[in-house]
Design a protein around this motif. Structure first.
Motif, PDB file in Angstrom:
ATOM      1  N   ALA A 232       0.903  -1.243  -0.073  1.00  0.00           N
ATOM      2  CA  ALA A 232      -0.179   0.143  -0.099  1.00  0.00           C
ATOM      3  C   ALA A 232       0.802   1.387   0.001  1.00  0.00           C
ATOM      4  O   ALA A 232       0.626   2.113  -0.715  1.00  0.00           O
ATOM      5  N   LEU A 233       1.765   1.333   0.771  1.00  0.00           N
ATOM      6  CA  LEU A 233       2.784   2.476   0.717  1.00  0.00           C
ATOM      7  C   LEU A 233       3.640   2.715  -0.416  1.00  0.00           C
ATOM      8  O   LEU A 233       3.595   3.699  -1.093  1.00  0.00           O
ATOM      9  N   THR A 234       4.026   1.474  -1.094  1.00  0.00           N
ATOM     10  CA  THR A 234       4.975   1.677  -2.253  1.00  0.00           C
ATOM     11  C   THR A 234       3.802   2.064  -3.532  1.00  0.00           C
ATOM     12  O   THR A 234       4.222   2.556  -4.578  1.00  0.00           O
TER      13      THR A 234
ATOM     14  N   LYS B 203       1.943   4.136  -3.585  1.00  0.00           N
ATOM     15  CA  LYS B 203       1.854   5.797  -3.647  1.00  0.00           C
ATOM     16  C   LYS B 203       2.761   6.540  -4.786  1.00  0.00           C
ATOM     17  O   LYS B 203       2.433   7.463  -4.882  1.00  0.00           O
ATOM     18  N   PHE B 204       3.780   5.726  -4.712  1.00  0.00           N
ATOM     19  CA  PHE B 204       4.821   6.188  -5.444  1.00  0.00           C
ATOM     20  C   PHE B 204       4.637   6.017  -7.019  1.00  0.00           C
ATOM     21  O   PHE B 204       4.077   4.897  -7.310  1.00  0.00           O
ATOM     22  N   LYS B 205       4.953   6.779  -8.079  1.00  0.00           N
ATOM     23  CA  LYS B 205       4.869   6.423  -9.405  1.00  0.00           C
ATOM     24  C   LYS B 205       6.408   6.680  -9.788  1.00  0.00           C
ATOM     25  O   LYS B 205       6.977   7.629  -9.460  1.00  0.00           O
TER      26      LYS B 205
END
Length: 94
Positions: A85-87, A89-91
């Protein structure tokens, strides 16, 4: 009243007593032999139960370890979901 008595020779009584005595000794000897055999069986049973108890204890320890591993695996799965879920968020840009 007429009392009937039978005359028995003392030697016959002595022979009968001797026979009963010999049979009693034989029964006593056989009983002693059976008691020894039962004691041997009891000893073997005790010896056989000890390894069985060791196996049962090892199985319980293995089960406890498996439950602990399952718990850790569940925690790791939760952490992986959180990390996903945290990763997410990164693009990444190319």
């Amino acid at each position: 009243m007429k009392c009937l008595t039978r005359s028995v020779r003392p030697s016959v009584i002595t022979e009968q007593i001797q026979t009963v005595s010999e049979q009693s000794q034989s029964i006593t000897l056989e009983t002693s032999t059976m008691a020894e055999a039962l004691q041997d069986i009891s000893s073997v049973s005790v010896e056989a139960s000890s390894p069985t108890q060791n196996v049962a204890a090892a199985a319980q320890q293995t089960l406890a370890s498996m439950e602990e591993i399952a718990s850790y695996a569940g925690s790791l799965a939760t952490m992986a979901e959180d990390l996903q879920a945290l990763t997410g968020k990164f693009k990444l840009y190319k």
